[in-house]
Design a protein around this motif. Structure first.
Motif, mmCIF file in Angstrom:
data_model
loop_
_atom_site.group_PDB
_atom_site.id
_atom_site.type_symbol
_atom_site.label_atom_id
_atom_site.label_comp_id
_atom_site.label_asym_id
_atom_site.label_seq_id
_atom_site.Cartn_x
_atom_site.Cartn_y
_atom_site.Cartn_z
ATOM 1 N N LYS A 170 0.832 -1.206 0.000
ATOM 2 C CA LYS A 170 0.000 0.000 0.000
ATOM 3 C C LYS A 170 0.872 1.264 0.000
ATOM 4 C CE LYS A 170 -3.716 -2.299 -0.174
ATOM 5 N NZ LYS A 170 -4.171 -2.989 1.003
ATOM 6 N N ILE A 171 2.025 1.204 0.633
ATOM 7 C CA ILE A 171 2.923 2.382 0.578
ATOM 8 C C ILE A 171 3.324 2.608 -0.880
ATOM 9 C CG2 ILE A 171 5.116 3.409 1.332
ATOM 10 C CD1 ILE A 171 4.972 1.658 3.846
ATOM 11 N N ASN A 172 3.663 1.511 -1.560
ATOM 12 C CA ASN A 172 4.063 1.646 -2.964
ATOM 13 C C ASN A 172 2.921 2.143 -3.831
ATOM 14 O OD1 ASN A 172 6.807 1.017 -2.819
ATOM 15 N ND2 ASN A 172 6.348 -1.179 -2.696
ATOM 16 N N LYS A 173 1.724 1.672 -3.541
ATOM 17 C CA LYS A 173 0.544 2.152 -4.279
ATOM 18 C C LYS A 173 0.324 3.645 -3.998
ATOM 19 C CE LYS A 173 -4.189 0.681 -5.139
ATOM 20 N NZ LYS A 173 -5.334 -0.041 -4.615
ATOM 21 N N PHE A 174 0.522 4.018 -2.751
ATOM 22 C CA PHE A 174 0.305 5.412 -2.345
ATOM 23 C C PHE A 174 1.264 6.362 -3.079
ATOM 24 C CE2 PHE A 174 0.737 9.025 0.647
ATOM 25 C CZ PHE A 174 -0.577 9.475 0.569
ATOM 26 N N CYS A 175 2.461 5.852 -3.384
ATOM 27 C CA CYS A 175 3.440 6.667 -4.123
ATOM 28 C C CYS A 175 2.855 7.161 -5.447
ATOM 29 C CB CYS A 175 4.700 5.860 -4.427
ATOM 30 S SG CYS A 175 5.659 5.465 -2.966
ATOM 31 N N GLN A 176 1.900 6.406 -6.008
ATOM 32 C CA GLN A 176 1.337 6.775 -7.318
ATOM 33 C C GLN A 176 0.198 7.800 -7.198
ATOM 34 O OE1 GLN A 176 3.085 5.481 -9.781
ATOM 35 N NE2 GLN A 176 4.159 4.267 -8.210
ATOM 36 N N GLU A 177 -0.259 8.091 -5.980
ATOM 37 C CA GLU A 177 -1.461 8.925 -5.819
ATOM 38 C C GLU A 177 -1.179 10.417 -5.928
ATOM 39 O OE1 GLU A 177 -4.444 7.544 -5.419
ATOM 40 O OE2 GLU A 177 -4.049 5.535 -4.636
ATOM 41 N N ASP A 178 0.085 10.792 -5.767
ATOM 42 C CA ASP A 178 0.433 12.210 -5.838
ATOM 43 C C ASP A 178 -0.269 13.036 -4.754
ATOM 44 O OD1 ASP A 178 1.885 14.273 -6.905
ATOM 45 O OD2 ASP A 178 0.343 14.835 -8.359
ATOM 46 N N ILE A 179 -0.199 12.541 -3.529
ATOM 47 C CA ILE A 179 -0.741 13.276 -2.381
ATOM 48 C C ILE A 179 0.442 13.547 -1.441
ATOM 49 C CG2 ILE A 179 -2.371 13.232 -0.437
ATOM 50 C CD1 ILE A 179 -4.083 11.247 -2.041
ATOM 51 N N PRO A 180 0.957 14.779 -1.452
ATOM 52 C CA PRO A 180 2.212 15.055 -0.734
ATOM 53 C C PRO A 180 2.013 15.292 0.763
ATOM 54 C CG PRO A 180 1.495 17.022 -1.878
ATOM 55 C CD PRO A 180 0.469 15.966 -2.178
ATOM 56 N N LEU A 181 1.631 14.243 1.483
ATOM 57 C CA LEU A 181 1.456 14.392 2.930
ATOM 58 C C LEU A 181 2.714 13.936 3.668
ATOM 59 C CD1 LEU A 181 1.021 11.269 3.583
ATOM 60 C CD2 LEU A 181 -1.401 11.725 3.469
ATOM 61 N N ASN A 182 2.656 13.939 4.983
ATOM 62 C CA ASN A 182 3.795 13.490 5.793
ATOM 63 C C ASN A 182 3.613 12.003 6.079
ATOM 64 O OD1 ASN A 182 4.781 16.256 6.125
ATOM 65 N ND2 ASN A 182 2.891 16.497 7.286
ATOM 66 N N LEU A 183 4.412 11.190 5.420
ATOM 67 C CA LEU A 183 4.289 9.744 5.575
ATOM 68 C C LEU A 183 5.087 9.288 6.803
ATOM 69 C CD1 LEU A 183 3.225 7.083 4.352
ATOM 70 C CD2 LEU A 183 5.392 6.925 3.113
ATOM 71 N N THR A 184 4.382 8.593 7.672
ATOM 72 C CA THR A 184 4.961 8.187 8.948
ATOM 73 C C THR A 184 4.849 6.672 9.077
ATOM 74 O OG1 THR A 184 4.240 10.284 9.859
ATOM 75 C CG2 THR A 184 4.745 8.580 11.431
ATOM 76 N N ILE A 185 5.946 6.038 9.481
ATOM 77 C CA ILE A 185 5.952 4.582 9.579
ATOM 78 C C ILE A 185 6.225 4.175 11.022
ATOM 79 C CG2 ILE A 185 7.018 2.467 8.653
ATOM 80 C CD1 ILE A 185 6.153 4.264 6.380
ATOM 81 N N SER A 186 5.434 3.253 11.537
ATOM 82 C CA SER A 186 5.670 2.747 12.888
ATOM 83 C C SER A 186 6.719 1.642 12.809
ATOM 84 C CB SER A 186 4.363 2.201 13.470
ATOM 85 O OG SER A 186 3.413 3.233 13.507
ATOM 86 N N LEU A 187 7.906 1.932 13.301
ATOM 87 C CA LEU A 187 9.009 0.969 13.160
ATOM 88 C C LEU A 187 9.161 0.163 14.456
ATOM 89 C CD1 LEU A 187 11.130 0.077 11.116
ATOM 90 C CD2 LEU A 187 12.676 1.804 12.044
ATOM 91 N N HIS A 188 9.496 0.814 15.525
ATOM 92 C CA HIS A 188 9.502 0.232 16.877
ATOM 93 C C HIS A 188 10.481 -0.904 17.120
ATOM 94 C CE1 HIS A 188 6.087 2.803 17.305
ATOM 95 N NE2 HIS A 188 5.183 1.962 16.890
ATOM 96 N N ASN A 189 11.279 -1.282 16.133
ATOM 97 C CA ASN A 189 12.378 -2.210 16.389
ATOM 98 C C ASN A 189 13.341 -2.200 15.213
ATOM 99 O OD1 ASN A 189 13.961 -4.146 17.822
ATOM 100 N ND2 ASN A 189 12.075 -4.770 18.849
ATOM 101 N N THR A 190 14.449 -2.904 15.373
ATOM 102 C CA THR A 190 15.496 -2.795 14.358
ATOM 103 C C THR A 190 15.706 -4.079 13.559
ATOM 104 O OG1 THR A 190 17.038 -3.298 16.137
ATOM 105 C CG2 THR A 190 16.804 -0.973 15.520
ATOM 106 N N THR A 191 15.188 -5.205 14.055
ATOM 107 C CA THR A 191 15.299 -6.443 13.280
ATOM 108 C C THR A 191 13.898 -7.031 13.083
ATOM 109 O OG1 THR A 191 15.494 -7.875 15.215
ATOM 110 C CG2 THR A 191 17.557 -6.980 14.318
#
Ligand code: SAH
Length: 348
Positions: free
Chosen positions: A200-221
């Protein structure tokens, strides 16, 4: 269930008005009334007969504010009642630059993150674009905001639900919330947080909506991340980073990682070093926050000193990072504390 008029954009409102035999200029009155947060029955520019005709097919109101909770820090939490009796929560935070509203995209959530209250009862249903939008229209109106002078200036899609698990409605919402003549909040003032649904992130790249994209990472592995975030079994951190890079290439906008500090889980020195190795040189920012404890879960927040030490290591390692203060936690309105409910079921 009747239809929800806030699901419609201006052109669709115009079609509806014409199909009901009304003059075209009524569309503007109807649309403006809706965007001002009014119920259909309250739009007094329109004849009573026309309003009654609309009410045969459409809900008078998509959403109502059932209750408001006031935090000592100025934050407000709302309990919203949907037309079918489901309850969702939302928050308004006051900052120097304006008011930021945190909105929900689903009733409940099916992502199952171990630290989050929104997912405790699973997913009940998706919200429609109009139900998402109405949260803002109602809160703007509550605070005396108009379309010319808004009381909600910024929006974060960080309430209950995973926005990209309700992709189509969220995209429609994003288009309608920024439309001319409406509440008109620019994508630049909107942040969308996802737990990392890479397709969905990749799909969103095609929408041309320049918002602040935030990803919940919460760990490193991937292995450790999967302990608290089941979504890590599906998508790898490396795939998330690639998708973020696509977003940057497409929009030129840097992206943000959310990292909630959980004692004994993700905030050793080793984690800070691994985070630096993962993100150094990338056009991103790291938002640290100490876990907000959720009573059903036995995860504990990192203490303030550990959080400061983690931040210092990241900064020394060359990352752009900040530690956010916890706000609204005394009313259960902080990140990860929002819940779903039904009818008069109190959420606290
Ligand atoms: N589903 C979206 C939006 C969730 S809420 C997502 O996963 O990104 C917004 C942020 O709050 C997310 O980063 C989420 O991981 C975080 N969060 C959830 N529970 C939390 C808690 N108890 N303490 C601190 N942050 C939490």
């Amino acid at each position: 269930m009747k239809k929800i008029i806030q699901d419609l954009n201006y052109n669709q409102i115009e079609e509806l008005v014409l199909s009901l035999g009304e003059k075209k200029f009524r569309a503007k009155q109807l649309y403006t009334g809706i965007m001002q947060g009014k119920n259909i029955s309250q739009i007094s520019d329109l004849s009573k007969a026309f309003r009654e005709k609309l009410l045969q097919d459409y809900e008078d109101s998509a959403i109502e504010i059932e209750q408001t909770f006031y935090s000592s820090d100025g934050t407000e939490k709302y309990l919203f009642r949907l037309a079918d009796g489901n309850l969702i929560e939302g928050v308004l935070m006051r900052y120097k630059y304006g008011n930021t509203q945190c909105i929900s995209t689903q009733v409940g959530c099916r992502m199952g993150c171990k630290f989050c209250a929104s997912t405790l009862g699973g997913l009940i249903r998706n919200l429609s674009s109009g139900e998402i939008l109405s949260q803002i229209l109602k809160v703007n109106a509550l605070h005396g905001g108009t379309l010319q002078k808004r009381q909600v200036t910024n929006v974060v899609l960080m309430g209950s639900g995973e926005p990209f698990d309700n992709y189509t409605e969220v995209i429609t919402f994003l288009k309608n919330v920024s439309a001319e003549g409406g509440i008109c909040i620019s994508p630049r003032n909107i942040s969308l947080s996802t737990c990392g649904l890479v397709d969905k992130i990749n799909k969103f790249c095609q929408e041309d909506i320049p918002l602040n994209l935030t990803i919940s990472l919460h760990n490193t592995t991937d292995l450790e991340r999967a302990r608290t975030m089941p979504v890590a079994n599906k998508w790898k951190i490396s795939e998330i980073l690639e998708a973020c890079n696509n977003y940057f290439k497409k929009t030129g906008r840097r992206y943000i990682f959310e990292y909630s500090l959980i004692h004994g889980e993700n905030c050793d020195k080793r984690h800070a070093e691994e985070l630096i190795a993962l993100l150094k040189g990338k056009p991103c920012h790291v938002n640290l926050i100490r876990l907000n404890e959720v009573k059903e879960r036995n995860l504990a927040a990192a203490d303030e000193r550990a959080a400061q030490a983690f931040l210092a290591t990241l900064t020394k390692g060359g990352l752009s990072a900040t530690l956010r203060r916890q706000i609204g936690s005394d009313i259960g309105g902080a990140c990860g504390q929002l819940r779903a409910g039904y009818l008069s079921g109190n959420s606290n």
